[in-house]
Design an enzyme around this catalytic site. Structure first.
Site, PDB file in Angstrom:
ATOM      1  N   LYS A  33     -18.048  41.161 -56.527  1.00 15.24           N
ATOM      2  CA  LYS A  33     -17.473  40.652 -57.748  1.00 15.24           C
ATOM      3  C   LYS A  33     -17.984  41.404 -58.965  1.00 15.24           C
ATOM      4  CE  LYS A  33     -18.056  36.171 -55.589  1.00 15.24           C
ATOM      5  NZ  LYS A  33     -18.847  34.915 -55.657  1.00 15.24           N
ATOM      6  N   ASP A  64     -28.253  50.789 -56.775  1.00 14.50           N
ATOM      7  CA  ASP A  64     -29.691  50.535 -56.760  1.00 14.50           C
ATOM      8  C   ASP A  64     -30.300  51.359 -55.618  1.00 14.50           C
ATOM      9  OD1 ASP A  64     -32.074  49.171 -57.447  1.00 14.50           O
ATOM     10  OD2 ASP A  64     -31.642  47.507 -56.114  1.00 14.50           O
TER      11      ASP A  64
HETATM   12  P1  IMP Z   1     -27.864  48.620 -53.405  1.00 15.42           P
HETATM   13  O1  IMP Z   1     -27.199  48.463 -52.070  1.00 15.42           O
HETATM   14  O2  IMP Z   1     -29.360  48.435 -53.310  1.00 15.42           O
HETATM   15  O3  IMP Z   1     -27.511  49.908 -54.111  1.00 15.42           O
HETATM   16  O4  IMP Z   1     -27.399  47.388 -54.302  1.00 15.42           O
HETATM   17  C1  IMP Z   1     -26.149  47.318 -54.839  1.00 15.42           C
HETATM   18  C2  IMP Z   1     -25.768  45.906 -55.186  1.00 15.42           C
HETATM   19  O5  IMP Z   1     -26.916  45.069 -55.426  1.00 15.42           O
HETATM   20  C3  IMP Z   1     -24.974  45.924 -56.497  1.00 15.42           C
HETATM   21  O6  IMP Z   1     -23.596  46.047 -56.232  1.00 15.42           O
HETATM   22  C4  IMP Z   1     -25.360  44.620 -57.102  1.00 15.42           C
HETATM   23  O7  IMP Z   1     -24.491  43.592 -56.636  1.00 15.42           O
HETATM   24  C5  IMP Z   1     -26.754  44.328 -56.605  1.00 15.42           C
HETATM   25  N1  IMP Z   1     -27.789  44.740 -57.587  1.00 15.42           N
HETATM   26  C6  IMP Z   1     -28.646  45.777 -57.502  1.00 15.42           C
HETATM   27  N2  IMP Z   1     -29.450  45.835 -58.587  1.00 15.42           N
HETATM   28  C7  IMP Z   1     -29.074  44.807 -59.376  1.00 15.42           C
HETATM   29  C8  IMP Z   1     -29.534  44.341 -60.657  1.00 15.42           C
HETATM   30  O8  IMP Z   1     -30.449  44.872 -61.317  1.00 15.42           O
HETATM   31  N3  IMP Z   1     -28.876  43.249 -61.139  1.00 15.42           N
HETATM   32  C9  IMP Z   1     -27.865  42.617 -60.474  1.00 15.42           C
HETATM   33  N4  IMP Z   1     -27.410  43.030 -59.294  1.00 15.42           N
HETATM   34  C10 IMP Z   1     -28.019  44.113 -58.743  1.00 15.42           C
END
Ligand code: IMP
Ligand code: MG
Length: 192
Positions: free
Chosen positions: A45, A106
């Site tokens: 979302k 992230d």
């Molecule tokens: P990744 O798989 O670790 O790259 O995380 C990606 C997903 O984690 C994003 O699409 C967000 O939904 C969530 N996410 C990562 N960091 C944050 C943050 O600082 N705030 C809110 N959601 C985050």
């Protein structure tokens, strides 16, 4: 809004900065895809506010699609990379120029999964447009073609990004007060 704002330690990116940067991204996309097919795939979302402003900053014809991903077994502030498609695209992307529109990258695990999945469907091209990039946390290399802003290693909310599904409606990107998520979360499956 005032109620939610009291949980914010500081504002990182203001509404005006978001608006200005998204206008630049819209111009760049309009130039880069001029005369070509373009399909934006918004990752629900978190990407939905960004998508809605971004498409109004793009002045060439394009279509939009949505995909919902959930991440399982992580914490509320960290994705596990074990992701699942909750809602798939409605159309065939074979031969199309696909641009993934994501809120934040992230660790890169979620996006790596989406890229790998969409590649198997043979799009003509597959590029990424992420509003936020948290490069210090990257674990999986992903090539981001368009980036709104780089952010430091802090948990951010607002403008689509949530903590436990709340704060998406803030019209800025802010750092959540750490005491708001100090309580250890149970293992859960949550929308990205
Ligand atoms: P990744 O798989 O670790 O790259 O995380 C990606 C997903 O984690 C994003 O699409 C967000 O939904 C969530 N996410 C990562 N960091 C944050 C943050 O600082 N705030 C809110 N959601 C985050
Ligand atoms: Mg999320």
């Amino acid at each position: 809004m005032a109620d939610l704002e009291k949980d914010i330690a500081k504002i990182l990116i203001t509404r005006d900065q978001l608006r200005a940067r998204i206008a630049e991204l819209g111009n760049a996309l309009s130039r880069d895809y001029a005369g070509q097919d373009l399909l934006l795939v918004c990752i629900l979302k978190g990407g939905v506010l960004f998508l809605s402003d971004l498409i109004r900053a793009i002045h060439i014809p394009h279509a939009i699609e949505f995909m919902a991903i959930s991440s399982y077994g992580g914490t509320r502030i960290e994705s596990s990379g074990v992701v699942r498609i909750m809602m798939d695209l409605n159309s065939n992307i074979a031969g199309r120029n696909v641009l993934i529109v994501e809120d934040i990258v992230d660790t890169g695990r979620t996006l790596a999964y989406i890229i790998e999945n969409l590649r198997t469907r043979n799009p003509a091209s597959l590029k990424i447009c992420a509003l936020l990039d948290k490069p210090s946390r990257r674990e999986v290399k992903v090539n981001l073609d368009y980036i709104g802003f780089a952010v430091p290693n802090e948990f951010v909310v607002g403008y689509g990004l949530d903590y436990n599904e709340i704060y998406r409606n803030l019209d800025f990107i802010g750092v959540l007060k750490p005491e708001m998520y100090a309580k250890p979360a149970e293992d859960s499956e949550s929308a990205t």
